[in-house]
Design a protein around this motif. Structure first.
Motif, PDB file in Angstrom:
ATOM      1  N   ILE A   7       9.691 -10.402  -3.512  1.00 43.54           N
ATOM      2  CA  ILE A   7      10.793  -9.454  -3.750  1.00 43.54           C
ATOM      3  C   ILE A   7      12.136 -10.128  -3.487  1.00 43.54           C
ATOM      4  CG2 ILE A   7      11.891  -7.340  -2.934  1.00 43.54           C
ATOM      5  CD1 ILE A   7       9.111  -6.182  -2.447  1.00 43.54           C
TER       6      ILE A   7
ATOM      7  N   LEU B 217       1.253  -8.591   3.020  1.00 44.94           N
ATOM      8  CA  LEU B 217       2.558  -7.937   2.967  1.00 44.94           C
ATOM      9  C   LEU B 217       3.682  -8.971   2.969  1.00 44.94           C
ATOM     10  CD1 LEU B 217       4.519  -5.553   3.127  1.00 44.94           C
ATOM     11  CD2 LEU B 217       4.171  -5.526   5.612  1.00 44.94           C
TER      12      LEU B 217
ATOM     13  N   LEU C   7       6.664  -9.540   0.163  1.00 43.78           N
ATOM     14  CA  LEU C   7       8.084  -9.469   0.520  1.00 43.78           C
ATOM     15  C   LEU C   7       8.834 -10.740   0.123  1.00 43.78           C
ATOM     16  CD1 LEU C   7       7.930  -7.753   4.040  1.00 43.78           C
ATOM     17  CD2 LEU C   7       8.581  -6.739   1.839  1.00 43.78           C
TER      18      LEU C   7
ATOM     19  N   LEU D  81       0.547  -1.699  -0.516  1.00 51.24           N
ATOM     20  CA  LEU D  81       1.371  -2.790  -1.048  1.00 51.24           C
ATOM     21  C   LEU D  81       1.696  -2.622  -2.535  1.00 51.24           C
ATOM     22  CD1 LEU D  81      -0.298  -5.978   0.547  1.00 51.24           C
ATOM     23  CD2 LEU D  81       1.694  -4.698   1.337  1.00 51.24           C
TER      24      LEU D  81
ATOM     25  N   TRP E 228       3.355  -0.457  -4.596  1.00 54.54           N
ATOM     26  CA  TRP E 228       4.705  -0.227  -5.107  1.00 54.54           C
ATOM     27  C   TRP E 228       5.645  -1.386  -4.798  1.00 54.54           C
ATOM     28  CZ3 TRP E 228       9.186   0.337  -2.127  1.00 54.54           C
ATOM     29  CH2 TRP E 228       8.992   0.477  -0.751  1.00 54.54           C
ATOM     30  N   LYS E 229       5.401  -2.046  -3.679  1.00 51.03           N
ATOM     31  CA  LYS E 229       6.230  -3.206  -3.337  1.00 51.03           C
ATOM     32  C   LYS E 229       6.001  -4.346  -4.327  1.00 51.03           C
ATOM     33  CE  LYS E 229       6.145  -2.143   1.637  1.00 51.03           C
ATOM     34  NZ  LYS E 229       5.152  -1.038   1.605  1.00 51.03           N
ATOM     35  N   TYR E 230       4.745  -4.586  -4.686  1.00 50.06           N
ATOM     36  CA  TYR E 230       4.443  -5.638  -5.654  1.00 50.06           C
ATOM     37  C   TYR E 230       5.016  -5.277  -7.030  1.00 50.06           C
ATOM     38  CZ  TYR E 230       1.972  -9.479  -7.858  1.00 50.06           C
ATOM     39  OH  TYR E 230       1.686 -10.639  -8.529  1.00 50.06           O
TER      40      TYR E 230
ATOM     41  N   TYR F 110       4.426   4.189  -6.045  1.00 47.23           N
ATOM     42  CA  TYR F 110       4.892   4.671  -4.736  1.00 47.23           C
ATOM     43  C   TYR F 110       4.290   6.035  -4.407  1.00 47.23           C
ATOM     44  CZ  TYR F 110       8.070   6.286  -1.071  1.00 47.23           C
ATOM     45  OH  TYR F 110       8.587   6.773   0.095  1.00 47.23           O
TER      46      TYR F 110
END
Length: 411
Positions: free
Chosen positions: A390, A383, A387, A331, A333-335, A310
């Motif tokens: 997640i 993205l 999501l 993308l 930190w989301k992954y 992040y």
């Protein structure tokens, strides 16, 4: 001599943990080097082949975990018979799957939009070796011979890294073909040291009806769970390779490689968890504390990695893959969140698996399939793909926790 022998004061388990970190680091170096050398477009094919290797490792893990568990439970002639049967059936399954890969190589090229079908053909020839290697590792894992287990992993990693990079640099063939050859060569080195005591492929071996029932039940349960692992851990890369063009697929492959670091490290704890829990259950002792210890380790590691991704996404992408991949940085930190959730829930799943509990396996299967469904319907952008993962992995962890507390309360 292996790397871990230079630290004589550490326990066998600590040496193995250090070895796993080194092996994971080497495997990361292997992927990063290929990403930098090949660029996003060519790396997309290389990443697909590496994904096939991961899929193979999950399927073969069924044999490794079953061998590890019953190496703890069985003794003397029963163990000898079981080990020989494991080698026999592992070889048979490997030959069948390898033949299917060779037979449908051109079809796979069409499905995944690769530049060559030879990569699948060559890879197919190495599949039986990998299954034999997995049984060998299961014996060392179950008998807690972590020194030998470490050597097999180090041999596979080092040989694949060195051979593949030398081939890619100096041989004038398509990179995906050279990578496939390097992977097969690493399987051979991964067999060392090979346990051959009391091994005979010609002699007839049998297990009692009771023992056979135990083995078959655990094997089916484990195989089912490993299939869910394949779906959860690899479906995103395969679907992205199918739905997106080469450049986007290559970018996503680099994202997946960085974001999955917490999952690969978590495997170290799975290797140690299973024989410990089985032994505790066999002795009638409490074993939930082992689970919480490893969940704590993975949670701390996941938090550090997610924060790093992040705060410094562009720095991480630049250092690891280079500026060609920088557009994927937002993308990262989301992954990392998605893979962290999966890694933690995975520890719970293998804990229950070692205790022959099948409900968490079914829950994982349902959520694994839901992840695929989510991505199939929502893939307008990378993205959106992240999501969907997640969401699926958040639900998976919640239901695993709910099941754990429900079982504990019931007991």
């Amino acid at each position: 001599m292996t790397i871990s022998t230079y630290i004589p004061k550490l326990t066998a388990e600590q040496k193995f943990m250090g070895s796993v970190l080194i092996v994971n680091g080497g495997n990361y170096l292997y992927n990063l080097a290929l990403g930098r050398i090949l660029g996003p477009e060519l790396f997309a094919d290389a990443a697909l082949l590496i994904t096939f290797l991961l899929v193979l490792s999950f399927v073969a893990m069924t044999f490794q975990l079953a061998t590890a568990k019953f190496s703890v439970l069985f003794e003397h002639n029963v163990l000898t018979n079981f080990v020989n049967l494991s080698y026999r059936y592992a070889t048979l399954v490997g030959v069948i799957l390898g033949a299917l890969l060779i037979l449908f190589a051109k079809d796979l090229q069409g499905v995944f939009n690769t530049q060559s079908h030879l990569m699948f053909t060559i890879f197919g020839f190495g599949v039986p070796i990998y299954f034999v290697m997995s049984v060998n590792r299961g014996i060392y894992q179950g008998t807690k011979k972590f020194e030998n287990l470490a050597i097999t992993y180090q041999g596979e990693m080092i040989s694949r890294l060195v051979i593949t990079l030398l081939f890619v640099y100096f041989l004038p063939f398509h990179p995906s073909v050279l990578i496939a050859i390097g992977i097969i060569a690493s399987f051979v080195f991964g067999l060392i040291p090979f346990k051959v005591n009391n091994l005979s492929l010609l002699k007839k071996y049998t297990l009692s009806k009771e023992h056979s029932k135990q083995v078959i039940r655990f094997f089916i349960l484990t195989a089912f769970y490993e299939c869910t692992q394949i779906i959860i851990n690899n479906s995103d890369i395969l679907l992205v390779k199918h739905y997106f063009e080469e450049h986007q697929a290559g970018l996503y492959a680099s994202l997946a490689l960085i974001g999955r670091v917490v999952y690969f490290v978590a495997w170290m704890f799975v290797m140690l968890l299973l024989p410990k829990v089985v032994q505790k259950q066999k002795d009638g002792l409490e074993h939930a504390s082992i689970l919480f210890k490893y969940v704590g380790y993975i949670s701390i590691l996941a938090l550090v990695i997610v924060l790093g991704c992040y705060l410094f996404p562009e720095l991480a992408i630049n250092i690891l893959f280079g500026s060609d991949y920088i557009s994927i940085a937002p993308l990262l930190w989301k992954y990392a969140i998605a893979t962290s959730l999966f890694a933690i829930s995975n520890i719970f799943a293998y804990y229950f698996l070692s205790l022959n509990r099948y409900i968490p396996v079914i829950l994982s299967a349902v959520l694994g399939i839901s992840q695929v469904v989510f991505i199939v319907f929502f893939h307008e952008s990378l993205l959106e793909v992240v999501l969907m993962q997640i969401i699926a992995m958040s639900i998976l962890l919640l239901v695993q926790l709910a099941y754990f507390f429900y079982e504990n309360r019931k007991r």
